[in-house]
Design a protein around this motif. Structure first.
Motif, PDB file in Angstrom:
ATOM      1  N   UNK A   1       0.808  -1.223   0.000  1.00  0.00           N
ATOM      2  CA  UNK A   1       0.000   0.000   0.000  1.00  0.00           C
ATOM      3  C   UNK A   1       0.843   1.276   0.000  1.00  0.00           C
ATOM      4  N   UNK A   2       2.153   1.131  -0.208  1.00  0.00           N
ATOM      5  CA  UNK A   2       2.990   2.306  -0.467  1.00  0.00           C
ATOM      6  C   UNK A   2       3.574   2.233  -1.874  1.00  0.00           C
ATOM      7  N   UNK A   3       2.911   1.493  -2.745  1.00  0.00           N
ATOM      8  CA  UNK A   3       3.284   1.416  -4.159  1.00  0.00           C
ATOM      9  C   UNK A   3       2.282   2.194  -5.000  1.00  0.00           C
ATOM     10  N   UNK A   4       2.783   2.856  -6.028  1.00  0.00           N
ATOM     11  CA  UNK A   4       1.936   3.536  -6.999  1.00  0.00           C
ATOM     12  C   UNK A   4       2.051   2.786  -8.320  1.00  0.00           C
ATOM     13  N   UNK A   5       0.919   2.416  -8.891  1.00  0.00           N
ATOM     14  CA  UNK A   5       0.879   1.568 -10.084  1.00  0.00           C
ATOM     15  C   UNK A   5       0.171   2.311 -11.217  1.00  0.00           C
ATOM     16  N   UNK A   6       0.773   2.308 -12.397  1.00  0.00           N
ATOM     17  CA  UNK A   6       0.115   2.837 -13.592  1.00  0.00           C
ATOM     18  C   UNK A   6      -0.595   1.668 -14.276  1.00  0.00           C
ATOM     19  N   UNK A   7      -1.856   1.496 -13.921  1.00  0.00           N
ATOM     20  CA  UNK A   7      -2.607   0.311 -14.344  1.00  0.00           C
ATOM     21  C   UNK A   7      -2.753   0.258 -15.856  1.00  0.00           C
ATOM     22  N   UNK A   8      -2.961   1.410 -16.487  1.00  0.00           N
ATOM     23  CA  UNK A   8      -3.140   1.413 -17.939  1.00  0.00           C
ATOM     24  C   UNK A   8      -1.891   0.894 -18.649  1.00  0.00           C
ATOM     25  N   UNK A   9      -0.703   1.310 -18.178  1.00  0.00           N
ATOM     26  CA  UNK A   9       0.538   0.829 -18.777  1.00  0.00           C
ATOM     27  C   UNK A   9       0.754  -0.661 -18.505  1.00  0.00           C
ATOM     28  N   UNK A  10       0.363  -1.085 -17.327  1.00  0.00           N
ATOM     29  CA  UNK A  10       0.498  -2.500 -16.980  1.00  0.00           C
ATOM     30  C   UNK A  10      -0.344  -3.361 -17.927  1.00  0.00           C
ATOM     31  N   UNK A  11      -1.575  -2.936 -18.181  1.00  0.00           N
ATOM     32  CA  UNK A  11      -2.460  -3.676 -19.084  1.00  0.00           C
ATOM     33  C   UNK A  11      -1.916  -3.697 -20.509  1.00  0.00           C
ATOM     34  N   UNK A  12      -1.362  -2.575 -20.947  1.00  0.00           N
ATOM     35  CA  UNK A  12      -0.776  -2.509 -22.292  1.00  0.00           C
ATOM     36  C   UNK A  12       0.374  -3.495 -22.435  1.00  0.00           C
ATOM     37  N   UNK A  13       1.218  -3.562 -21.415  1.00  0.00           N
ATOM     38  CA  UNK A  13       2.354  -4.481 -21.455  1.00  0.00           C
ATOM     39  C   UNK A  13       1.905  -5.938 -21.396  1.00  0.00           C
ATOM     40  N   UNK A  14       0.860  -6.210 -20.651  1.00  0.00           N
ATOM     41  CA  UNK A  14       0.332  -7.581 -20.617  1.00  0.00           C
ATOM     42  C   UNK A  14      -0.187  -7.996 -21.992  1.00  0.00           C
ATOM     43  N   UNK A  15      -0.850  -7.080 -22.673  1.00  0.00           N
ATOM     44  CA  UNK A  15      -1.344  -7.376 -24.015  1.00  0.00           C
ATOM     45  C   UNK A  15      -0.188  -7.642 -24.982  1.00  0.00           C
ATOM     46  N   UNK A  16       0.881  -6.864 -24.876  1.00  0.00           N
ATOM     47  CA  UNK A  16       2.058  -7.088 -25.717  1.00  0.00           C
ATOM     48  C   UNK A  16       2.659  -8.455 -25.449  1.00  0.00           C
ATOM     49  N   UNK A  17       2.740  -8.811 -24.161  1.00  0.00           N
ATOM     50  CA  UNK A  17       3.317 -10.108 -23.801  1.00  0.00           C
ATOM     51  C   UNK A  17       2.459 -11.243 -24.347  1.00  0.00           C
ATOM     52  N   UNK A  18       1.152 -11.119 -24.235  1.00  0.00           N
ATOM     53  CA  UNK A  18       0.261 -12.139 -24.762  1.00  0.00           C
ATOM     54  C   UNK A  18       0.414 -12.291 -26.269  1.00  0.00           C
ATOM     55  N   UNK A  19       0.574 -11.176 -26.973  1.00  0.00           N
ATOM     56  CA  UNK A  19       0.703 -11.215 -28.435  1.00  0.00           C
ATOM     57  C   UNK A  19       1.975 -11.919 -28.891  1.00  0.00           C
ATOM     58  N   UNK A  20       2.954 -12.011 -28.004  1.00  0.00           N
ATOM     59  CA  UNK A  20       4.170 -12.756 -28.338  1.00  0.00           C
ATOM     60  C   UNK A  20       3.915 -14.248 -28.420  1.00  0.00           C
ATOM     61  N   UNK A  21       2.888 -14.718 -27.714  1.00  0.00           N
ATOM     62  CA  UNK A  21       2.495 -16.121 -27.793  1.00  0.00           C
ATOM     63  C   UNK A  21       3.560 -17.103 -27.346  1.00  0.00           C
ATOM     64  N   UNK A  22       4.171 -16.846 -26.211  1.00  0.00           N
ATOM     65  CA  UNK A  22       5.242 -17.729 -25.732  1.00  0.00           C
ATOM     66  C   UNK A  22       4.730 -19.079 -25.248  1.00  0.00           C
ATOM     67  N   UNK A  23       3.465 -19.127 -24.819  1.00  0.00           N
ATOM     68  CA  UNK A  23       2.937 -20.360 -24.240  1.00  0.00           C
ATOM     69  C   UNK A  23       3.439 -20.623 -22.841  1.00  0.00           C
ATOM     70  N   UNK A  24       4.111 -19.645 -22.241  1.00  0.00           N
ATOM     71  CA  UNK A  24       4.663 -19.817 -20.902  1.00  0.00           C
ATOM     72  C   UNK A  24       3.828 -19.081 -19.869  1.00  0.00           C
TER      73      UNK A  24
END
Length: 323
Positions: free
Chosen positions: A149-172
């Motif tokens: 609860x002393x962390x600040x998170x940019x949720x929109x950027x986190x979601x964008x990066x997750x989508x990029x990772x998924x598009x790589x299709x590593x299967x991991x």
């Protein structure tokens, strides 16, 4: 004689038929009961929804102001497919605090209360274990972000990066954060480990200010929680628990400023740790107004890119020029 034999056979067949009917009745009853149980579980989960990202934020009963600061800053914007929960242990809490938590729950509907856990540094690992078990059981999600609860998170950027990772299709499976591989085992102080027996260093782990796990990794920990060895530090424990699993991408990211103290301010950061209430408000308002986190980027100490090609003791050499 033939008639008597026929009657005996008929009675035998009738008995077998009766047994079959009884078995069928109980089998059908059991099937219906299981369907009802399953329907109740599914209904409970469906009521809670299905989420791309579930955020669990470790908090304490008395940290009301911190929770409000988070709700008013980086959680103030609604993101589709995102759910957050503040995790609080309530064992030993005063009547006054319990009353406030009840009121807070009614108002915000975002507290996950662990009634058998007393919040302290000594119970952080158990808190994470219980949290993973509860959210895996009660929620459908694809990824989990654990932060403090002393962390600040940019949720929109986190979601964008997750989508990029998924598009790589590593299967991991994904284990994403700022990793350390050469932390020496604590020999003194509040984090002293008395029964670490593996090696001179902790195994590689993502720092606890914030890390992301894909659902199956949360499932692995939740389903084995009763037999996992816990250590003082929850993030070190998570790294140890996941160490034997092979189909994982351990994604080291310098945009996760999640060490025990912040490395400074960089407009590249996705998560920045060790923020007070005032600094959280200031940073978020800057980001909201300009899209930048910092009025001026500053670096308190150097960072590093994790080198996975060398032994962990040589993994993490800090260099200038890295956020």
């Amino acid at each position: 004689m033939l008639i008597r034999h026929f009657k005996g056979t008929t009675k035998c067949l009738a008995g077998l038929l009766l047994l079959a009917l009884i078995y069928a009745f109980y089998a059908e009853t059991s099937r219906v009961q299981e369907q009802r149980k399953s329907a109740l579980v599914d209904s409970s989960i469906n009521k809670r929804g299905s989420f791309k990202l579930l955020i669990i934020i470790l908090s304490r009963t008395s940290d009301v102001a911190r929770r409000e600061a988070i709700r008013n800053t980086w959680l103030s914007k609604n993101h589709n497919g995102v759910k957050h929960l503040f995790i609080i242990g309530t064992s030993g809490a005063s009547a006054e605090l319990r009353k406030h938590l009840t009121s807070e729950t009614k108002t915000h509907q975002d507290l996950l209360l662990l009634s058998e856990l007393q919040d302290s540094y000594d119970t952080l690992t158990e808190k994470v274990l219980q949290s993973f078990s509860r959210v895996y059981r009660d929620y459908k999600f694809e990824y989990l972000l654990k932060c403090d609860d002393d962390s600040l998170v940019l949720v929109d950027k986190l979601l964008t990066e997750l989508e990029k990772w998924e598009n790589r299709g590593t299967g991991k499976e994904l284990y994403w954060g700022f990793f350390n591989g050469k932390a020496q085992v604590k020999q003194s102080g509040p984090w002293k480990e008395t029964d670490w027996i593996f090696c001179d260093y902790y195994l590689p782990y993502a720092l606890g200010g914030g890390y992301v796990l894909s659902r199956r990794l949360v499932q692995f920990i939740a389903e084995n929680s009763k037999i996992l060895k816990s250590y003082k530090s929850e993030d070190i424990s998570v790294g140890l628990w996941l160490a034997p699993l092979s189909n994982i991408e351990r994604k080291h990211d310098v945009r996760f400023d999640t060490e025990y103290r912040s490395r400074g301010c960089s407009n590249e950061y996705i998560i920045t740790h060790k923020q007070g209430i005032q600094s959280m408000n200031t940073i978020y308002q800057m980001y909201k107004a300009s899209g930048a986190l910092c009025m001026k980027e500053v670096r308190h100490r150097n960072s590093y890119q994790y080198d996975w090609s060398v032994p962990p003791s040589k993994c993490c050499n800090r260099q200038p020029g890295i956020p």
